[in-house]
Design a protein around this motif. Structure first.
Motif, mmCIF file in Angstrom:
data_model
loop_
_atom_site.group_PDB
_atom_site.id
_atom_site.type_symbol
_atom_site.label_atom_id
_atom_site.label_comp_id
_atom_site.label_asym_id
_atom_site.label_seq_id
_atom_site.Cartn_x
_atom_site.Cartn_y
_atom_site.Cartn_z
ATOM 1 N N ILE A 1 0.815 -1.218 0.000
ATOM 2 C CA ILE A 1 0.000 0.000 0.000
ATOM 3 C C ILE A 1 0.850 1.270 0.000
ATOM 4 C CG2 ILE A 1 -1.873 -1.196 1.178
ATOM 5 C CD1 ILE A 1 -1.084 0.238 3.749
ATOM 6 N N HIS A 2 2.200 1.101 -0.041
ATOM 7 C CA HIS A 2 3.133 2.236 -0.099
ATOM 8 C C HIS A 2 2.951 3.192 1.081
ATOM 9 C CE1 HIS A 2 4.023 0.810 -4.118
ATOM 10 N NE2 HIS A 2 2.744 0.923 -4.443
ATOM 11 N N SER A 3 2.706 2.618 2.236
ATOM 12 C CA SER A 3 2.561 3.412 3.462
ATOM 13 C C SER A 3 2.816 2.512 4.657
ATOM 14 C CB SER A 3 1.154 4.020 3.556
ATOM 15 O OG SER A 3 0.965 4.625 4.827
ATOM 16 N N TRP A 4 3.414 3.091 5.713
ATOM 17 C CA TRP A 4 3.701 2.303 6.908
ATOM 18 C C TRP A 4 2.782 2.670 8.068
ATOM 19 C CZ3 TRP A 4 6.385 -1.796 5.980
ATOM 20 C CH2 TRP A 4 7.285 -1.786 4.900
ATOM 21 N N ILE A 5 1.918 3.665 7.863
ATOM 22 C CA ILE A 5 1.035 4.099 8.956
ATOM 23 C C ILE A 5 0.048 2.992 9.341
ATOM 24 C CG2 ILE A 5 -0.768 5.731 9.624
ATOM 25 C CD1 ILE A 5 0.646 7.823 7.914
ATOM 26 N N LEU A 6 -0.650 2.447 8.358
ATOM 27 C CA LEU A 6 -1.652 1.413 8.641
ATOM 28 C C LEU A 6 -1.019 0.127 9.180
ATOM 29 C CD1 LEU A 6 -4.061 1.957 5.618
ATOM 30 C CD2 LEU A 6 -4.348 2.736 7.970
ATOM 31 N N PRO A 7 0.099 -0.361 8.596
ATOM 32 C CA PRO A 7 0.739 -1.545 9.189
ATOM 33 C C PRO A 7 1.201 -1.324 10.626
ATOM 34 C CG PRO A 7 1.487 -1.265 6.940
ATOM 35 C CD PRO A 7 0.687 -0.038 7.281
ATOM 36 N N LEU A 8 1.685 -0.111 10.934
ATOM 37 C CA LEU A 8 2.129 0.170 12.302
ATOM 38 C C LEU A 8 0.948 0.182 13.269
ATOM 39 C CD1 LEU A 8 4.851 2.910 11.692
ATOM 40 C CD2 LEU A 8 5.209 0.558 12.491
ATOM 41 N N TYR A 9 -0.164 0.771 12.853
ATOM 42 C CA TYR A 9 -1.372 0.714 13.688
ATOM 43 C C TYR A 9 -1.883 -0.730 13.812
ATOM 44 C CZ TYR A 9 -2.392 5.648 14.587
ATOM 45 O OH TYR A 9 -2.372 6.932 15.063
ATOM 46 N N SER A 10 -1.645 -1.532 12.779
ATOM 47 C CA SER A 10 -2.078 -2.925 12.820
ATOM 48 C C SER A 10 -1.323 -3.715 13.892
ATOM 49 C CB SER A 10 -1.872 -3.588 11.459
ATOM 50 O OG SER A 10 -2.678 -2.970 10.475
ATOM 51 N N ILE A 11 -0.096 -3.281 14.194
ATOM 52 C CA ILE A 11 0.651 -3.913 15.292
ATOM 53 C C ILE A 11 -0.065 -3.668 16.618
ATOM 54 C CG2 ILE A 11 2.829 -3.902 16.566
ATOM 55 C CD1 ILE A 11 4.234 -3.238 13.937
ATOM 56 N N VAL A 12 -0.656 -2.484 16.773
ATOM 57 C CA VAL A 12 -1.462 -2.193 17.966
ATOM 58 C C VAL A 12 -2.648 -3.157 18.035
ATOM 59 C CG1 VAL A 12 -2.870 -0.447 19.143
ATOM 60 C CG2 VAL A 12 -0.783 0.245 17.930
ATOM 61 N N THR A 13 -3.278 -3.377 16.887
ATOM 62 C CA THR A 13 -4.382 -4.342 16.815
ATOM 63 C C THR A 13 -3.923 -5.723 17.248
ATOM 64 O OG1 THR A 13 -5.415 -3.147 14.980
ATOM 65 C CG2 THR A 13 -6.033 -5.450 15.255
ATOM 66 N N TYR A 14 -2.775 -6.139 16.739
ATOM 67 C CA TYR A 14 -2.242 -7.464 17.045
ATOM 68 C C TYR A 14 -1.970 -7.622 18.536
ATOM 69 C CZ TYR A 14 1.258 -11.200 17.343
ATOM 70 O OH TYR A 14 1.967 -12.316 17.702
ATOM 71 N N MET A 15 -1.356 -6.609 19.162
ATOM 72 C CA MET A 15 -1.024 -6.687 20.584
ATOM 73 C C MET A 15 -2.291 -6.692 21.447
ATOM 74 S SD MET A 15 2.123 -7.106 20.402
ATOM 75 C CE MET A 15 2.403 -7.203 22.164
ATOM 76 N N ALA A 16 -3.275 -5.880 21.067
ATOM 77 C CA ALA A 16 -4.545 -5.855 21.812
ATOM 78 C C ALA A 16 -5.252 -7.207 21.706
ATOM 79 C CB ALA A 16 -5.446 -4.742 21.282
ATOM 80 N N ALA A 17 -5.240 -7.779 20.513
ATOM 81 C CA ALA A 17 -5.883 -9.080 20.302
ATOM 82 C C ALA A 17 -5.154 -10.174 21.070
ATOM 83 C CB ALA A 17 -5.911 -9.417 18.814
ATOM 84 N N LEU A 18 -3.824 -10.129 21.062
ATOM 85 C CA LEU A 18 -3.009 -11.141 21.735
ATOM 86 C C LEU A 18 -3.303 -11.169 23.233
ATOM 87 C CD1 LEU A 18 -0.726 -13.177 21.025
ATOM 88 C CD2 LEU A 18 0.897 -11.399 21.692
ATOM 89 N N LYS A 19 -3.370 -9.987 23.831
ATOM 90 C CA LYS A 19 -3.634 -9.901 25.272
ATOM 91 C C LYS A 19 -5.049 -10.356 25.585
ATOM 92 C CE LYS A 19 -1.353 -8.917 28.953
ATOM 93 N NZ LYS A 19 -0.135 -9.688 29.257
ATOM 94 N N THR A 20 -5.994 -10.010 24.727
ATOM 95 C CA THR A 20 -7.388 -10.417 24.948
ATOM 96 C C THR A 20 -7.535 -11.922 24.849
ATOM 97 O OG1 THR A 20 -8.121 -8.320 23.972
ATOM 98 C CG2 THR A 20 -9.774 -10.036 24.231
#
Length: 295
Positions: free
Chosen positions: A184-203
């Motif tokens: 997608i030629h951008s790192w903003i969304l993938p970086l926010y997706s790491i937040v998603t991953y960490m929140a999901a992992l803890k849940t």
């Protein structure tokens, strides 16, 4: 063949089917309401399916890729995981796929450009998308299924590669998010997706292992009878005494195994040290407790 199928489904109770159905719906809600509208990515095969659905023609939807990628992985892991798990996992993914399709294509809910609940706030979408999808994944695991085939591959290949299951899954997701950034030629969304991953992992951890884990106390004491009597009187529950021997002192000791909750820790410690000031206490967390109902 019919008898084998009946025997297989007899091992899957109605409660599990209901909870796996709920898990699939919850996961679909989290992904379609919070992640897909703002093009954030889930982890594992779910995230891969989201990326592929964005890069391919519209008729190749998220639901299509979820089934196309997950089902072969679950079938590949059939021998390792067993028939019951495989059937439950495939069923959960199908529910997830159908629910996602209903939300995006059938129900009168606009999830085409922004989250219906969080708008285009990426942080809110990442956090709540991760929490809700993690809740769905956690329920699926707790009731005998799975939401993502990459976890099955991790169980099969992690040991061969000399790494842990968690490291395998994390490695896959790191590669996935890098590919998302390149695509997608951008790192903003993938970086926010790491937040998603960490929140999901803890849940997932909270759902599978419990929000308020029990504690196990290992008490080494020379006065086991007095300590057990006092603890039993205070907390009204049983404990186990194991004979032990001190290595340096060469003296006879007893190890008391006692399960309690975090609110009982301070009281337990005071009781033990009042009776035996030299008692050694070790505390560990317990993910789950199982006991037989037979008398």
């Amino acid at each position: 063949m019919t008898q084998k199928i009946k025997k297989l489904f007899s091992k899957i109770c109605l409660k599990n089917i209901i909870m796996l159905t709920i898990a699939g719906i919850i996961n679909a809600f989290g992904v379609t309401f919070f992640l897909s509208p703002v093009k954030l990515y889930d982890s594992g095969i779910s995230g891969t399916s989201m990326l592929l659905s964005q890069l391919t023609p519209e008729w190749l939807s998220l639901s299509f890729f979820l089934i196309l990628l997950n089902v072969p992985l679950f079938l590949y892991g059939l021998k390792k995981q067993g028939k019951v798990f495989t059937v439950c996992a495939i069923y959960t993914v199908i529910v997830y796929s159908i629910a996602a399709w209903l939300i995006t294509d059938i129900l009168p809910v606009d999830v085409s450009f922004a989250s219906p609940l969080a708008g285009q706030d990426l942080l809110l979408c990442a956090l709540f998308g991760g929490l809700i999808s993690g809740m769905g994944s956690g329920l699926a695991i707790r009731f005998g299924g799975a939401m993502d085939g990459i976890e099955v591959m991790a169980v099969i290949f992690a040991q061969r590669l000399g790494i842990t299951v968690g490291t395998f899954v994390m490695g896959y997701n790191i590669v996935l998010y890098i590919l998302c950034g390149i695509a997608i030629h951008s790192w903003i969304l993938p970086l926010y997706s790491i937040v998603t991953y960490m929140a999901a992992l803890k849940t997932v951890d909270y759902i599978v292992e419990g929000i308020d884990r029990s504690k196990a106390a290992y008490i080494i004491t020379s006065k086991p009878d007095e300590v057990c009597a006092a603890l039993s009187e205070q907390f009204g529950q049983g404990m186990t005494i194991i004979d032990a021997k001190g290595y340096y002192s060469n003296s006879e000791k007893s190890l008391i195994y006692f399960v309690l909750n975090r609110f009982q820790l301070s009281s337990m410690r005071n009781i033990v040290h009042t009776i035996d000031k030299s008692a050694y206490i070790s505390i560990t967390e317990i993910a789950d407790i199982y006991k037989s109902n037979h008398k």
